[in-house]
Design an enzyme around this catalytic site. Sequence first.
Site, PDB file in Angstrom:
ATOM      1  N   ARG A   6       0.834  -1.204   0.000  1.00  0.00           N
ATOM      2  CA  ARG A   6       0.000   0.000   0.000  1.00  0.00           C
ATOM      3  C   ARG A   6       0.862   1.245   0.000  1.00  0.00           C
ATOM      4  O   ARG A   6       2.005   1.227   0.419  1.00  0.00           O
ATOM      5  CB  ARG A   6      -0.896   0.017   1.247  1.00  0.00           C
ATOM      6  CG  ARG A   6      -2.010  -1.011   1.258  1.00  0.00           C
ATOM      7  CD  ARG A   6      -3.068  -0.756   0.214  1.00  0.00           C
ATOM      8  NE  ARG A   6      -3.321   0.655   0.019  1.00  0.00           N
ATOM      9  CZ  ARG A   6      -4.315   1.352   0.556  1.00  0.00           C
ATOM     10  NH1 ARG A   6      -5.196   0.759   1.316  1.00  0.00           N
ATOM     11  NH2 ARG A   6      -4.453   2.640   0.321  1.00  0.00           N
ATOM     12  N   ARG A  62       2.602   3.830 -16.651  1.00  0.00           N
ATOM     13  CA  ARG A  62       2.888   3.465 -18.040  1.00  0.00           C
ATOM     14  C   ARG A  62       4.105   4.238 -18.537  1.00  0.00           C
ATOM     15  O   ARG A  62       4.949   3.694 -19.236  1.00  0.00           O
ATOM     16  CB  ARG A  62       1.681   3.743 -18.932  1.00  0.00           C
ATOM     17  CG  ARG A  62       0.494   2.860 -18.640  1.00  0.00           C
ATOM     18  CD  ARG A  62       0.728   1.416 -19.031  1.00  0.00           C
ATOM     19  NE  ARG A  62      -0.505   0.654 -18.892  1.00  0.00           N
ATOM     20  CZ  ARG A  62      -0.586  -0.494 -18.272  1.00  0.00           C
ATOM     21  NH1 ARG A  62       0.486  -1.059 -17.747  1.00  0.00           N
ATOM     22  NH2 ARG A  62      -1.738  -1.137 -18.191  1.00  0.00           N
TER      23      ARG A  62
END
Length: 119
Positions: A6, A62
């Site tokens: 997390r 990305r």
Amino acid sequence: MTAAIRGATTVEANDKELIYEATAEMMKDIIEANNIKTEDIVSIVFTATNDLDKAYPAVAVRQMGITGAALMCVQELYVEGSLRKCIRVMVTVEGDYDRKNLKHAYLRGAAVLRPDLKR
């Protein structure tokens, strides 16, 4: 073994480049602190508070070259008085990762969310 890491961070303003920068910083911290091989990343789920609508945090991942993982961006549940301009993440990895020793990343203003995990 499957494990989840997390993290959370904040930005100063609802700005595309600030969102990408903070997201990349958080992801780099998680990857480096846990010695993650990017090919071990199965999926990444991002949430953002409703005051961040200029960019998808997943775009930053990305741009980092992580293309084999499933990515999703959703809006964080609004709770009155909660931390604003906040991006949260849950990274799921598959491999030899010891859940007890995972290092989570709570950066910038989001450090207040989990002071028990401060590194």
